[in-house]
Design a protein around this motif. Structure first.
Motif, short mmCIF file in Angstrom:
data_model
loop_
_atom_site.label_atom_id
_atom_site.label_comp_id
_atom_site.label_asym_id
_atom_site.label_seq_id
_atom_site.Cartn_x
_atom_site.Cartn_y
_atom_site.Cartn_z
N ARG A 1 0.82 -1.22 0.00
CA ARG A 1 0.00 0.00 0.00
C ARG A 1 0.85 1.27 0.00
O ARG A 1 0.40 2.32 0.45
CB ARG A 1 -0.95 0.02 1.21
CG ARG A 1 -1.82 -1.21 1.36
CD ARG A 1 -2.81 -1.06 2.51
NE ARG A 1 -2.18 -0.54 3.71
CZ ARG A 1 -1.48 -1.28 4.57
NH1 ARG A 1 -1.29 -2.58 4.35
NH2 ARG A 1 -0.93 -0.73 5.64
N ILE B 1 -0.66 4.20 2.33
CA ILE B 1 -2.11 4.35 2.38
C ILE B 1 -2.64 3.53 3.57
O ILE B 1 -2.23 2.39 3.76
CB ILE B 1 -2.74 3.86 1.06
CG1 ILE B 1 -2.16 4.62 -0.13
CG2 ILE B 1 -4.25 4.01 1.11
CD1 ILE B 1 -2.38 6.10 -0.08
N THR C 1 -8.31 3.39 -4.80
CA THR C 1 -7.89 2.20 -4.07
C THR C 1 -8.76 0.99 -4.43
O THR C 1 -9.85 1.13 -5.00
CB THR C 1 -7.94 2.43 -2.55
OG1 THR C 1 -9.31 2.43 -2.12
CG2 THR C 1 -7.29 3.75 -2.18
#
Length: 896
Positions: free
Chosen positions: A536, A553, A575
């Motif tokens: 991420r 993230i 996302t």
């Protein structure tokens, strides 16, 4: 040998024995059904009075010959009902003489009368116990209370000997078993459903109107459903006709399709962020305009007829190309994939490209750059993943070739030379040389040269690539590596399939992420951003792939799916958990758009605020702020949430799960204040009474559980159970006085219950015809039966909701549409306004507390639409005579 073969033969023998037992049971059931039908025919012959003798010269008067009473439309006259489509026998009486002013006709159908052995529902099903009370008579004054003594009731306890009663009860049970056999095909997959069936067939919807104005009858899958007309309605002509004066305007779309799509996030020249979900392309304004986080707003391109799968933005930053998948239209006919080129300023379609040329869907798109976007490259989702080049201004195909049998995930033109096209996907990077063929349609050629990995490990997937300013190419792969592909002059003596002037080879490799790299983005300053899946991380790379800066993230937003550069240093990140984040590497990121990630079913609106709550298969319970267009909070339910309802105080909310468990949560603290389980079947509906004193829970175990509730809604105690449905509960509503319940079930029953009186089934349903209901979400009932389409199999309508001002009814159907009808909608062929945008079956609709907005849920597309309700005279088409589209609804429907 015997020892080796014995264990393997045992399961087969057990399976054969099991099948044999099942076959024997089915044969016995069929014998029972045959015996019951024979007995029913015998009873009909016994009870039917002899036909009066007529003058031989006088033709026999048909039973349905009397004219309809004043006020009934011609199409509403009674019709002879084919016995082959009924699921139970109906006895008819000859008209009897009556005093002046009385109308003679057949009594209420058996589907609406009560029998000694069980209570008959409006849907034709029977309860398991209890003796019935008489229904409406066959002789009465128009719109007057029935005179019970005027006409004897058929098959009543007075007309049957004690020895015949058990046989009659057996006959009814056998008919009920036959009904269940006929309904066995109604739960098939919706993917192949045809909304039309042959007229009069087992899936037909037909109406039969009683001459005296007592009742109307419709059929779903051959099952009669009788609904009694309220006493205040003198004729059906009094009811509203035409589409409603109110219209809907799409105000906001919650969600973003990042879970399973790419090429889905760009920034336009205007600064608007463009992305898609379901059939809608959303243009989101991060700054300026009312109504969103940070003062944002939305516009919507709604030209597509099925789910959008990919986007491309023209070099001018204004024009957009969007490709859709294949699907079916409102008549069940297949829709072909197509690409729309449209103007983002006016939202007008400029060109429709490739109609009939693509298979399954459009997987990837790219505009050429070197020639100011004159050409468009398209890769479809067929087995061969056909690669084609199109003239954008003319919409003509210039070249086409089979690319590969492996998945193609990305395509792009070289910014320096439009004759160079690159594709990447499963285990490949292909470099294509395109010769335009002097711009003539079909004269162009495409030749391929495959990228060679050599000493480098060949990855399973190459999801993304980006062109650098010096002409090199960076690819991100499933191993977490960024490979640099450098240009070199091709050797004409080297054999190969490619004829390109230049060829590409790997010149460098950098391990960038743990897990796959899903996105690469070239920034205006020449640096490159990469987004990782498993870790991420968002990393900025300088020349030579030197890491300059990074950010992570938060886990609850998922992995990075797409990256777009906004104004200044601002970045937009999509996302895999369908969230759109805004921020920068230094300050971090915050969500501006959020959504669910799996199929949605549960929806309820706040009793006095513009808020609503949703839940679904992703196990998330989300409270949304309808004014700020933002997620207020969400919690993990750990189980699938299927239904929900706010307590009238708004302090707590009840949520039903798929395991028979239901929770009560405090809306402020989000704490669970009650956790109770009723049975082990999924719960389909939870509903508080309007005074908040009771909570009704409808389950797939055919029961409605009633709980007494404290004034603040925090404490609940079992009050009773409503037992009598022969199938799972689908919908229920409370009366305005909080004492009674109307419920629907999976086999199309309509039952009424006296809750305060001890959860008793009301056997005389005729007495409930004038009862007022606090809400109307039941999909079967006199006030809403006109919403059902012709040829319905009984599952075409998933949800229904009457507005609080009782002027309109919103309907969610299985064909991706939201309908708006006038209320009451109690006329066959009722017209509606039809609104598209969802890419899957619409599972639920609800009005907000002040009827200013309507919320609708998409099923598999996981989208939430917020529609603004515009009053009479507001924007939106509402012509007096809509165009006829009987295949979509029982009447005219206007696509909006």
């Amino acid at each position: 040998m015997d020892g080796a073969g014995g264990p393997g033969e045992a399961p087969a023998q057990e399976a054969l024995q099991s099948l044999s037992r099942r076959l024997q049971v089915q044969e016995k059931e069929m014998e029972l059904v045959k015996a019951a039908l024979a007995e029913a025919l015998r009873l009909l012959r016994l009870h039917t009075p002899p036909t009066p003798l007529q003058d031989p010269g006088t033709p026999a008067m048909p039973r349905d010959s009397p004219a309809a009473p004043p006020g009934l439309p011609p199409t509403c006259g009674p019709s002879l009902v084919s016995r082959g489509t009924q699921t139970e026998t109906e006895a008819e009486t000859e008209p009897s003489a009556g005093p002046p002013g009385l109308s003679n006709g057949p009594p209420a159908p058996q589907g609406g009368s009560e029998e000694p052995g069980g209570t008959q529902s409006e849907g034709g099903g029977s309860s398991s116990s209890g003796t019935g009370s008489p229904g409406p008579p066959g002789v009465l004054r128009l719109v007057q209370p029935p005179q019970r003594a005027d006409t004897p009731r058929r098959n009543s306890s007075s007309s049957s000997s004690p020895s015949e009663r058990p046989r009659q009860k057996l006959s009814r049970k056998a008919a009920s078993s036959a009904n269940l056999l006929l309904r066995s095909g109604s739960t098939e997959s919706r993917g192949g459903k045809d909304p039309l069936s042959s007229p009069g067939g087992p899936g037909s919807r037909r109406s039969n109107y009683n001459l005296e104005g007592i009742s109307v009858k419709m059929f779903l899958r051959g099952r009669p459903i009788t609904m009694y007309i309220p006493s205040g309605i003198r004729s059906l002509e009094e009811l509203p006709s035409g589409p409603p004066p109110e219209t809907l305007s799409l105000d906001w779309v919650y969600g973003y399709r990042g879970r399973d799509s790419r090429s889905n996030l760009f920034v336009l020249r205007s600064g608007e962020v463009v992305y898609f979900i379901a059939c809608v392309v959303v243009l989101y304004r991060p700054e300026g305009g009312p109504g969103g986080p940070g003062g944002g707003g939305q516009r919507h391109y709604r030209g597509h007829t099925d789910c959008v799968r990919c986007l491309a933005v023209h070099p001018d930053g204004v024009r957009v190309a969007s490709g859709q998948t294949a699907g079916v239209d409102k008549d069940g006919k297949p829709l072909q994939p197509v690409v729309h080129v449209w103007d983002s300023e006016t939202l007008l379609k400029l060109q429709e490209i490739g109609l009939g040329a693509f298979e399954r869907g459009v997987g990837a798109l790219a505009f050429s750059v070197a020639d100011q976007g004159a050409f468009l490259c398209v890769v479809d989702d067929s087995n061969e993943h056909m690669l084609s080049v199109w003239d954008c201004s003319r919409g003509t195909k210039l070249a086409e070739i089979k690319s590969t049998n492996d998945s193609v995930l990305a395509v792009g033109f070289s910014p320096r030379d439009s004759s160079c096209i690159v594709t990447s996907g499963k285990s490949h990077v292909h470099f294509w040389n395109w010769s335009g063929g002097a711009g003539l349609p079909g004269n162009g050629t495409l030749t391929r040269k495959q990228g060679v990995f050599g000493k480098y490990k060949k990855p399973k997937f190459i999801p993304c690539f980006v062109f650098l300013r010096d002409g090199d190419i960076l690819t991100g792969d499933s191993e977490g590596n960024i490979l640099t592909w450098g240009r070199s002059l091709s050797d004409s003596r080297t054999p190969g399939r490619g004829g390109a002037k230049e060829t590409y080879g790997i010149v460098a490799q950098a391990h960038a992420h743990e897990g796959s790299i899903f996105a690469l983005c070239l920034r205006r300053d020449g640096t490159v951003l990469s987004g990782g899946g498993r870790d991420r991380r968002l990393v900025q790379w300088g020349p030579g792939l030197v890491a300059l800066q990074e950010a992570e993230i938060p886990e609850h937003f998922g992995a990075v799916r797409a990256i777009a550069e906004g104004l200044g240093s601002e970045l937009l990140v999509g996302t895999t958990k369908n969230a759109l984040l805004r921020g920068d590497l230094a300050q971090g990121f915050s969500p501006v758009i959020q959504g669910h990630t799996d199929e949605l079913w549960g929806l309820c609106t706040h009793p006095f605020q513009n808020r609503f709550l949703t839940c679904g298969h992703d196990r998330q319970l989300c409270l949304w702020d309808g004014e700020g267009h933002a997620l207020a909070w969400s919690i993990d339910l750990k189980e699938t949430g299927l239904c929900a309802d706010f307590h009238p105080s708004g302090a707590v909310v009840a949520v039903g799960l798929n395991t028979g468990r239901w929770l009560v949560l405090d809306t402020e603290t989000r704490e669970i204040v009650s956790d109770i389980t009723d049975g082990n079947e999924q719960l389909s509906v939870v509903r508080y009474s309007p005074d908040g004193l009771y909570l009704a829970i409808g389950s797939h175990d055919n029961m409605i559980y009633i709980y007494s509730v404290s004034s603040d809604g925090a404490k609940s105690s079992r009050f009773g159970r409503c037992v009598g449905h022969s199938s799972f509960i689908t919908h229920l509503d409370w009366s305005k006085d909080g004492s009674f319940i109307m419920s629907n079930s999976g086999d199309y029953e309509i039952l009424y219950w006296d809750v305060v009186g001890g959860c008793k089934l009301l056997r005389n349903r005729y007495d409930s015809r004038d009862r007022e209901w606090a809400t109307y979400t039941c999909v079967l009932g006199f006030h809403v039966y006109g919403v059902w389409p012709d040829g319905s199999d009984g599952t075409d309508i998933n949800s229904l909701c009457r507005s609080h001002n009782e002027r309109v009814v919103a309907v969610a159907d299985d064909f991706c549409k939201v309908h708006l009808f006038q209320y009451p909608c109690a006329r066959a062929k009722a017209p509606s306004l039809v609104y598209g945008g969802h890419g899957s079956h619409v599972t639920s609709v609800r009005f907000t507390h002040d009827d200013s907005h309507l919320i609708s849920l998409g099923g598999k597309d996981a989208s939430i639409f917020q529609w603004r309700v515009l009053g009479a005279g507001g924007a939106g088409p509402a012509p007096a005579t809509p165009s006829r589209t009987p295949s979509l609804s029982p009447a005219s429907s206007l696509d909006v």
